[in-house]
Design a protein around this motif. Structure first.
Motif, PDB file in Angstrom:
ATOM      1  N   PHE A 156       0.871  -1.171   0.000  1.00 44.93           N
ATOM      2  CA  PHE A 156       0.000   0.000   0.000  1.00 44.93           C
ATOM      3  C   PHE A 156       0.911   1.225   0.000  1.00 44.93           C
ATOM      4  CE2 PHE A 156      -2.151  -3.529   1.857  1.00 44.93           C
ATOM      5  CZ  PHE A 156      -3.487  -3.400   1.517  1.00 44.93           C
ATOM      6  N   GLU A 157       1.013   1.883  -1.138  1.00 49.30           N
ATOM      7  CA  GLU A 157       1.960   2.987  -1.284  1.00 49.30           C
ATOM      8  C   GLU A 157       1.241   4.316  -1.396  1.00 49.30           C
ATOM      9  OE1 GLU A 157       5.479   4.513  -4.320  1.00 49.30           O
ATOM     10  OE2 GLU A 157       4.688   2.476  -4.497  1.00 49.30           O
ATOM     11  N   THR A 158       1.638   5.255  -0.532  1.00 46.12           N
ATOM     12  CA  THR A 158       1.164   6.628  -0.627  1.00 46.12           C
ATOM     13  C   THR A 158       2.386   7.534  -0.746  1.00 46.12           C
ATOM     14  OG1 THR A 158       1.208   7.143   1.744  1.00 46.12           O
ATOM     15  CG2 THR A 158      -0.760   6.028   0.890  1.00 46.12           C
ATOM     16  N   GLN A 159       2.171   8.832  -0.852  1.00 46.94           N
ATOM     17  CA  GLN A 159       3.293   9.753  -0.937  1.00 46.94           C
ATOM     18  C   GLN A 159       4.124   9.728   0.332  1.00 46.94           C
ATOM     19  OE1 GLN A 159       1.300  13.472  -2.032  1.00 46.94           O
ATOM     20  NE2 GLN A 159       2.341  13.418  -4.000  1.00 46.94           N
ATOM     21  N   GLU A 160       3.489   9.522   1.480  1.00 51.06           N
ATOM     22  CA  GLU A 160       4.207   9.620   2.743  1.00 51.06           C
ATOM     23  C   GLU A 160       4.850   8.316   3.192  1.00 51.06           C
ATOM     24  OE1 GLU A 160       1.038  10.772   2.431  1.00 51.06           O
ATOM     25  OE2 GLU A 160       1.774  12.792   2.067  1.00 51.06           O
ATOM     26  N   ARG A 161       4.219   7.209   2.842  1.00 49.10           N
ATOM     27  CA  ARG A 161       4.662   5.962   3.450  1.00 49.10           C
ATOM     28  C   ARG A 161       4.238   4.787   2.584  1.00 49.10           C
ATOM     29  NH1 ARG A 161       2.242   2.995   8.786  1.00 49.10           N
ATOM     30  NH2 ARG A 161       3.655   1.235   8.743  1.00 49.10           N
ATOM     31  N   THR A 162       4.970   3.696   2.733  1.00 52.88           N
ATOM     32  CA  THR A 162       4.594   2.443   2.081  1.00 52.88           C
ATOM     33  C   THR A 162       4.396   1.371   3.145  1.00 52.88           C
ATOM     34  OG1 THR A 162       5.792   2.973   0.046  1.00 52.88           O
ATOM     35  CG2 THR A 162       5.315   0.653   0.460  1.00 52.88           C
ATOM     36  N   TRP A 163       3.240   0.743   3.109  1.00 54.37           N
ATOM     37  CA  TRP A 163       2.952  -0.402   3.984  1.00 54.37           C
ATOM     38  C   TRP A 163       3.156  -1.671   3.167  1.00 54.37           C
ATOM     39  CZ3 TRP A 163       0.476   4.137   3.975  1.00 54.37           C
ATOM     40  CH2 TRP A 163       0.118   4.744   5.187  1.00 54.37           C
ATOM     41  N   GLU A 164       3.869  -2.626   3.700  1.00 49.72           N
ATOM     42  CA  GLU A 164       4.055  -3.913   3.011  1.00 49.72           C
ATOM     43  C   GLU A 164       3.693  -5.033   3.974  1.00 49.72           C
ATOM     44  OE1 GLU A 164       7.382  -6.530   0.527  1.00 49.72           O
ATOM     45  OE2 GLU A 164       7.752  -4.422   1.003  1.00 49.72           O
ATOM     46  N   LEU A 165       2.593  -5.699   3.680  1.00 42.42           N
ATOM     47  CA  LEU A 165       2.159  -6.820   4.499  1.00 42.42           C
ATOM     48  C   LEU A 165       2.804  -8.103   3.979  1.00 42.42           C
ATOM     49  CD1 LEU A 165      -1.638  -5.979   4.893  1.00 42.42           C
ATOM     50  CD2 LEU A 165       0.293  -5.235   6.307  1.00 42.42           C
ATOM     51  N   PRO A 166       2.950  -9.111   4.820  1.00 41.27           N
ATOM     52  CA  PRO A 166       3.637 -10.332   4.398  1.00 41.27           C
ATOM     53  C   PRO A 166       2.887 -11.071   3.285  1.00 41.27           C
ATOM     54  CG  PRO A 166       3.451 -10.232   6.796  1.00 41.27           C
ATOM     55  CD  PRO A 166       2.583  -9.151   6.251  1.00 41.27           C
TER      56      PRO A 166
END
Length: 823
Positions: free
Chosen positions: A766-776
């Motif tokens: 889940f990529e936004t301008q501020e941060r990227t979340w990467e779930l397993p």
């Protein structure tokens, strides 16, 4: 569609410039998400956002907190500092508690940009929320800034982690002191950090009461806009004692053979390790049993470390599962026999497992272009699957393909394509693990010359085998290779959703979409059955009565009426109960599950038009939201669901239903209570069905511990729902992130970004301008993705958007997404 927030405050537009067309700016209202009242989120001040989040998430008012005091937070006794790939597996380093979160610690700074960006927010234990951070003054004449921790006593410091909000610090140092007067440097940096998360291990631990991040210079570049932000901004500062433990978690080695079991890596005491899952769970199940394979395969395995009752997930480890039976080779030449090595799958066609070899001696490929072909089956459950495949083959091969049912003792003849349910052999565990619910096996003349068999455990698996054979036929131009192949998907949810509430969408188009999804082995079609015009973006007289006259649709026939006899059913176009139930059944034959969505308590103008007393009063732009303080609103929703779940069999053909639950701006505690009550009601009415809803829990700031973790959350905006928070809370996650997976024909999201999807997008990211979340990838909670089409606009540049136009926009990214969701 959910109204897309814009601007620096929201920060949720990913590469917004690539998605905006016709000169529209990022602040243009036409670049909206899909929901009417998202405007409230845009207009909330930054201070109010912080106060609400602090009150809801941290349990106190931001305004009432001391300037420097940091209350003691619950934190793990230990955590993984790093887990890096090495030749043997993963090198794991661990640390103890974050010293800044201990009770005596205080944070101060040389300056603060304002009440919204105070020093204490850099030590609140939350490194993900960009609104809770420290920022120094934006002083163009003075770039000397510091953020200092006072631990109340001397402590040993060996490791530091900085979560930068902006990586514009050009020169900076980590400094320590016992008296706050005499400072020594622990580490010095003369270049900007490469990433927003920076981990620093000191050469030697230092003893100090005071420790600070001291910035002396910042970047002044026009290209990255750092010229205009001459302050320093830190999301979180973490300080630890020295690294506690360092050890290697070795990659498991799996040998050839049958009935294999995964051997767990060893870890030093007092740690223990357990198996977390595999990206292909059909290869390794949660008991660690490894399937019998016909070829070498790659799998990603996940493991969980535990110590002192605390658990930490490790990054996935890639390993090879060799074929259960090794191919005999010429030991002198150490080569695979030429007859086998020559048999390959055609370019552009892949499968997880491929074992070449035909029943006829030396036959590497067989020409099927001139054969009489028929599709045969034995189990009556496969009749419609066989008929569908025969129809598709007839069109593909430009010849009649017949369909026949074989008797139990009848053998297939040359030219037959046999559809089978693979029966369990022995205890059946090998087969069950091999293909799961959607995998299939194609036997291409490996057992009988001139006969192809498609086997699977389920009708959907057989269907995907038919689709694959059609693709293989096309790629090989009818020169089919001889051998056995097996394939199965990595992601369990592979879907598309369409809003039929805001504009009439014919059932013919829905059939057309389902057929196209099926051809790409996509298994989900979400139908957003009710919605209304975005009130804040509509031309009306500004009154509640005027707002209620805006367009709203409830597209499925309903018996629900008010006392005056007015129905919630759309009068311009609706699907009858019978034809929608038939559509669900027909789509299932194609392998596609129709997921009906009835969206409440927001986006409910089709309901509040008919029952105006059940809508929120006050702001005219809230008339499409149910008043959850009125028990009759809950009862109305239950009545609607009961009509389709218990009083009729409309939804009987689907295993999943969607209960909406997005962008409600009324009382948030009542909202969460409503989620629980309605989800519990649906679960009791249809206990065999999976319940899905939009992710909105992070935004509410409420206690959601009572919600069933069987509910699947569809994440469309990381402000409304933090993917990692929901994952850690135990929910299963579906990626529908608006910035990359939303289509709004005629709006700022008119087309998906194909280049981004091909090069960067992944279902678990889940990529936004501020941060990227990467779930397993390996976790069973990471389900897959569903891209969405929202009908906010009926026209583009003054021209009506036709159903062909909708289909074109849906079909354009389908191949890319289908490939990534299968593999």
């Amino acid at each position: 569609m959910k109204e897309k927030k814009t601007g620096k405050d929201s920060g949720r537009l990913l590469h917004a410039d690539r998605r905006l067309e016709d000169g529209k700016s990022a602040g243009d209202k036409s670049v909206g998400r899909r929901h009417a009242n998202g405007r409230h989120a845009v207009r909330v001040s930054k201070f109010l956002q912080v106060a609400v989040l602090a009150a809801g998430v941290l349990g106190m008012s931001a305004a009432s907190q001391s300037m420097t005091e940091i209350s003691e937070k619950e934190q793990p006794l230990w955590q993984v500092w790093s887990a890096e790939e090495c030749d043997a597996g993963l090198t794991v380093e661990t640390v103890g508690e974050n010293l800044i979160l201990q009770k005596k610690a205080k944070l101060t700074a040389d300056s603060e940009e304002g009440r919204d960006f105070r020093a204490m927010y850099a030590g609140d234990g939350n490194h993900t929320d960009e609104t809770l951070r420290w920022s120094s003054e934006n002083d163009w004449e003075n770039n000397d800034h510091w953020l200092m921790a006072d631990f109340g006593e001397s402590v040993s410091i060996g490791a530091v982690r900085i979560y930068w909000e902006r990586t514009n610090a050009k020169g900076y140092a980590l400094e320590y002191s016992q008296d706050k007067e005499h400072w020594q440097q622990a580490s010095v940096f003369e270049e900007a950090p490469e990433q927003k998360e920076q981990q620093i291990v000191l050469n030697e631990p230092v003893e100090a009461r005071y420790f600070r991040l001291h910035v002396t210079d910042v970047l002044k570049e026009e290209s990255d806009l750092s010229l205009y932000y001459q302050n320093v901004s830190v999301q979180e500062l973490e300080v630890y004692g020295q690294l506690e433990d360092c050890f290697v978690v070795e990659t498991p080695v799996i040998e050839a053979g049958s009935r294999r079991t995964l051997e767990l890596p060893t870890v030093p005491e007092p740690y223990s390790i357990s198996f977390g899952g595999a990206d292909y769970d059909v290869l390794v199940n949660m008991d660690g049993k490894i399937t019998d394979t016909i070829a070498d395969t790659q799998v990603e395995l996940g493991f969980i470390l535990e110590k002192d009752g605390e658990m930490q997930e490790l990054p996935g480890i890639q390993t090879k599962i060799p074929a259960s039976e090794r191919v005999e080779v010429d030991r002198e030449r150490e080569e695979v026999p030429e007859a086998l090595s020559a048999v390959t799958l055609p370019k552009g066609f892949t499968a997880m497992e491929w074992k070449p070899g035909g029943a006829s001696t030396g036959a590497a490929h067989s020409d099927w272009t001139t054969r009489f072909i028929r599709v045969v089956y034995r189990d009556e459950e496969l009749e419609r699957t066989a008929q569908l495949f025969a129809t598709e083959l007839s069109g593909q091969l430009l010849q009649d393909v017949s369909v026949e049912k074989l008797a139990d003792t009848e053998k297939p003849a040359e030219g037959d394509i046999v559809l089978n349910f693979r029966k369990a052999v022995g205890d059946g565990k090998e087969w069950t693990q091999t293909l799961g619910d959607e995998g299939y096996e194609l036997n291409l003349e490996a057992e009988s010359p001139g006969v192809i068999s498609i086997s699977a455990r389920t009708k959907r698996g057989v269907r995907w085998g038919c689709v694959a054979l059609g693709q293989l036929w096309e790629k090989s131009e009818g020169q089919l290779p001889a051998g056995v192949l097996r394939d199965y998907p990595a992601w369990s949810v592979r879907g598309f959703g369409i809003d039929v509430g805001r504009r009439p969408v014919s059932l013919e188009l829905l059939y057309r979409i389902a057929e196209e999804l099926s051809k790409h082995q996509m298994n989900t079609l979400q139908i957003h059955l009710n919605d209304n015009q975005i009130i804040s973006q509509s031309d009306y007289d500004g009154t509640k009565e005027g707002a209620r006259q805006l367009y709203a649709g409830f597209r499925l026939e309903s018996d629900v009426r008010n006392k005056a006899g007015q129905s919630i059913t759309s009068q311009d176009l609706y699907y009858s109960k019978e034809e929608f139930a038939q559509f669900i059944e027909d789509a299932a034959v194609m392998g596609v599950e129709v997921v009906p969505e009835i969206d409440t308590p927001a986006h409910s103008l089709a309901l509040t038009k008919v029952f105006p007393k059940l809508g929120l009063s006050g702001d005219p732009e809230s008339v499409d939201q149910l008043d959850l303080s009125n028990p009759a609103a809950q009862k109305l929703a239950e009545t609607i669901w009961s009509e389709y779940l218990t009083e009729s069999d409309v939804f009987s053909g689907t295993g999943t239903v969607h209960i909406g639950m997005d962008e409600y701006f009324g009382n948030q505690k009542a909202f969460v209570d409503y989620m629980k009550a309605l989800s519990d009601y649906v679960a009791e009415a249809a206990p065999e069905k999976t319940i899905r809803m939009w992710g909105s829990l992070s935004k509410t700031g409420q206690d959601y511990s009572g919600l069933s973790r069987k509910i699947q959350l569809q994440v469309w905006d990381t402000d409304w729902t933090d993917p990692q928070e929901m994952y850690d809370a135990g929910f299963s996650i579906i990626n529908s992130l608006s910035s990359s997976l939303y289509l709004i024909p005629g709006g700022g999201y008119d087309r998906l970004d194909l280049d981004f999807l091909e090069k960067k997008w992944q279902p678990n990211v889940f990529e936004t301008q501020e941060r990227t979340w990467e779930l397993p990838r390996w976790s069973s909670q990471t389900l897959g993705a569903c891209y969405m089409l929202w009908n906010d606009y009926a026209s583009q540049d003054g021209n009506e958007i036709t159903e062909d136009g909708l289909f074109e926009r849906f079909a354009e990214p389908l191949d890319i997404l289908a490939r990534k969701l299968w593999k």
